[in-house]
Design an enzyme around this catalytic site. Structure first.
Site, PDB file in Angstrom:
ATOM      1  N   HIS A 213     -39.465 -11.803  -3.172  1.00  0.00           N
ATOM      2  CA  HIS A 213     -39.535 -10.365  -2.905  1.00  0.00           C
ATOM      3  C   HIS A 213     -38.230  -9.627  -3.158  1.00  0.00           C
ATOM      4  O   HIS A 213     -38.173  -8.417  -3.060  1.00  0.00           O
ATOM      5  CB  HIS A 213     -39.978 -10.118  -1.471  1.00  0.00           C
ATOM      6  CG  HIS A 213     -38.914 -10.453  -0.472  1.00  0.00           C
ATOM      7  ND1 HIS A 213     -38.615 -11.736  -0.113  1.00  0.00           N
ATOM      8  CD2 HIS A 213     -38.050  -9.668   0.209  1.00  0.00           C
ATOM      9  CE1 HIS A 213     -37.632 -11.718   0.755  1.00  0.00           C
ATOM     10  NE2 HIS A 213     -37.261 -10.484   0.974  1.00  0.00           N
TER      11      HIS A 213
HETATM   12  C1  UD1 Z   1     -37.413  -5.937   3.641  1.00  0.00           C
HETATM   13  C2  UD1 Z   1     -35.958  -6.276   3.949  1.00  0.00           C
HETATM   14  C3  UD1 Z   1     -35.649  -7.692   3.483  1.00  0.00           C
HETATM   15  C4  UD1 Z   1     -36.647  -8.674   4.039  1.00  0.00           C
HETATM   16  C5  UD1 Z   1     -38.034  -8.231   3.627  1.00  0.00           C
HETATM   17  C6  UD1 Z   1     -39.114  -9.179   4.095  1.00  0.00           C
HETATM   18  C7  UD1 Z   1     -34.394  -4.398   3.794  1.00  0.00           C
HETATM   19  C8  UD1 Z   1     -33.297  -3.833   2.993  1.00  0.00           C
HETATM   20  N1  UD1 Z   1     -35.070  -5.397   3.216  1.00  0.00           N
HETATM   21  O1  UD1 Z   1     -37.551  -5.904   2.232  1.00  0.00           O
HETATM   22  O2  UD1 Z   1     -34.365  -8.042   3.947  1.00  0.00           O
HETATM   23  O3  UD1 Z   1     -36.366  -9.955   3.536  1.00  0.00           O
HETATM   24  O4  UD1 Z   1     -38.244  -6.930   4.202  1.00  0.00           O
HETATM   25  O5  UD1 Z   1     -40.349  -8.733   3.689  1.00  0.00           O
HETATM   26  O6  UD1 Z   1     -34.620  -3.964   4.900  1.00  0.00           O
HETATM   27  N2  UD1 Z   1     -44.440  -2.369   1.437  1.00  0.00           N
HETATM   28  C9  UD1 Z   1     -45.773  -2.279   1.679  1.00  0.00           C
HETATM   29  N3  UD1 Z   1     -46.215  -2.571   2.938  1.00  0.00           N
HETATM   30  C10 UD1 Z   1     -45.375  -2.915   3.938  1.00  0.00           C
HETATM   31  C11 UD1 Z   1     -43.996  -2.981   3.679  1.00  0.00           C
HETATM   32  C12 UD1 Z   1     -43.537  -2.715   2.421  1.00  0.00           C
HETATM   33  O7  UD1 Z   1     -46.566  -1.967   0.806  1.00  0.00           O
HETATM   34  O8  UD1 Z   1     -45.851  -3.165   5.062  1.00  0.00           O
HETATM   35  C13 UD1 Z   1     -43.952  -2.074   0.070  1.00  0.00           C
HETATM   36  C14 UD1 Z   1     -43.640  -0.611  -0.096  1.00  0.00           C
HETATM   37  O9  UD1 Z   1     -43.875  -0.256  -1.410  1.00  0.00           O
HETATM   38  C15 UD1 Z   1     -42.163  -0.574   0.146  1.00  0.00           C
HETATM   39  C16 UD1 Z   1     -41.739  -1.874  -0.502  1.00  0.00           C
HETATM   40  O10 UD1 Z   1     -42.797  -2.797  -0.198  1.00  0.00           O
HETATM   41  O11 UD1 Z   1     -41.533   0.556  -0.376  1.00  0.00           O
HETATM   42  C17 UD1 Z   1     -40.435  -2.411   0.007  1.00  0.00           C
HETATM   43  O12 UD1 Z   1     -40.462  -2.450   1.437  1.00  0.00           O
HETATM   44  P1  UD1 Z   1     -39.082  -2.358   2.251  1.00  0.00           P
HETATM   45  O13 UD1 Z   1     -39.324  -2.416   3.709  1.00  0.00           O
HETATM   46  O14 UD1 Z   1     -38.290  -1.211   1.728  1.00  0.00           O
HETATM   47  O15 UD1 Z   1     -38.291  -3.655   1.786  1.00  0.00           O
HETATM   48  P2  UD1 Z   1     -38.783  -5.144   1.555  1.00  0.00           P
HETATM   49  O16 UD1 Z   1     -38.714  -5.401   0.093  1.00  0.00           O
HETATM   50  O17 UD1 Z   1     -40.053  -5.466   2.264  1.00  0.00           O
END
Ligand code: UD1
Length: 369
Positions: A213
């Protein structure tokens, strides 16, 4: 009711397994502490959030900030605005943040600016790689926190080097491993045939597990394509089960990258179902932080698709190897593991014994007298 109130923050999937045992330990000391749980909403999908609360026995949050999605700045700002209201209302003695996600950073800044003490659980880890958003979150959070609960000796060294005082640093072990042992015990006592992947597991017998991820691996078409190509080559030797994170799913789609049939794709899995798969895997290929540590705790071979790690003990004492994102290196490392089944080292790092949360609560109890 105690007058020492702790606000506990959780926002993203890797936070949930860390707060679960801390809340259990605080509940055992209700005479001394009161606590409230704030879910920032950074992760909001049912499979990224709600299922974890249910399985990990985390009580319903007292506050939900609904601050998921958007850019880093938008997400961090939304969390800060929502959390400021909560802190103003509750006026806790301590804000406890865990890990290194955007929620950790946002809430530690808000608390400090309101003159509230901050405890950082899983403090002091450093990858030295400022391209990683988590490294920025770790450095900033540690720069302003008051108490540092540390999982491994490298964290203590880093904090000392950064000028923290000895009385602020507590090497307590790892709360995520507390949770892991708790869940392994539950898994051993339950019937795992109810998991949707149970039939797959028994049909495959031997298999590998994949998670990816990190933006550095999945946000670039060429990089992600190369990694999938490497996974396809590994899958010629052993079937791979790939639990695909929402970010990775979006990018596979966007870049038009298809997985071969030998890579079995699933949605993100609930904690127990995923544990049930990876604990019996021949190899794990991942870019996660937490899985490097959980696999070390159970001695399952882990090949990490990153150039560096902030968790060096998983290499020096554990079952982890770093390979970066070069397809050839990924394939070579995975095949090496597969050619030596059962060879993973199983030395358990010091204090990864299931009692880290109790040590944290004991230290907090000493601080408040
Ligand atoms: C976040 C953490 C990372 C952790 C990871 C585990 C930060 C900087 N990163 O990364 O350290 O290892 O979580 O998963 O905080 N999205 C969904 N549904 C959700 C959550 C996210 O669709 O429930 C999608 C959205 O498009 C979102 C993208 O994933 O914009 C990224 O989510 P985000 O929380 O920004 O970071 P992660 O890549 O999940």
């Amino acid at each position: 009711m105690s007058s020492y109130l702790i606000l506990i923050v959780a926002g993203a999937r890797p936070n949930f397994m860390k707060i679960a045992p801390i809340i259990r330990a605080l509940e055992r000391h209700r005479d001394a502490f009161a606590w409230r749980l704030v879910h920032t909403g950074q992760h909001y999908d049912r499979e990224m959030s709600d299922v974890f609360f249910e399985e990990l026995e985390i009580p319903k949050p007292h506050y939900h900030l609904d601050a998921g999605g958007g850019t880093h700045a938008q997400q961090t700002a939304k969390i800060m605005i929502g959390f400021e209201d909560v802190v103003q209302k509750e006026r806790p003695q301590l804000v406890m943040v865990v890990g290194d996600v955007n929620s950790t950073l946002a809430c530690s800044i808000v608390a400090k600016k309101l003159q509230i003490q901050v405890a950082h659980v899983e403090a002091g880890l450093r990858s030295g790689d400022l391209m990683m958003p988590e490294e920025i979150n770790r450095i900033v959070t540690d720069a302003i926190s008051d108490y540092f609960f540390v999982t491994e000796p490298s964290g203590v060294e880093n904090l000392r080097r950064e000028g923290k005082r000895e009385e602020q640093i507590f090497f307590v072990g790892h709360v995520m491993i507390d949770n892991l042992y708790h869940q392994v015990k539950k898994l051993q006592e339950m019937d795992d045939s109810a998991f949707p992947t149970a039939t797959l597991k028994s049909k495959l017998g031997k298999y590998g597990v994949v998670t990816l991820h990190r933006p550095s691996n999945v946000d670039n078409a060429e990089r992600l394509g190369g990694i999938v190509e490497a996974l396809a080559q590994v899958a010629n030797h052993i079937p791979l089960i790939f639990a695909v994170h929402p970010r990775t799913a979006q990018n596979l789609d966007k870049f038009g990258i298809c997985l071969p049939d030998s890579i079995i794709r699933t949605n993100p899995l609930p904690y127990m179902e995923f544990l049930n798969l990876w604990m019996d895997a021949q190899v794990i290929l991942t870019d996660s932080g937490g899985i490097q540590e959980e696999s070390t705790a159970l001695g399952v071979p882990c090949v990490t698709l990153r150039e560096n790690t902030e968790r060096p003990i998983t290499i020096s004492e554990g079952s982890n190897v770093l390979v970066g994102s070069d397809p050839e290196k990924i394939v070579a490392a995975a095949l090496k593991v597969l050619s030596h089944p059962g060879q993973a080292r199983t030395k358990r790092p010091a204090l990864w014994d299931g009692a880290a949360s109790d040590r944290i609560v004991d230290e907090l109890a000493k601080l408040i007298v």
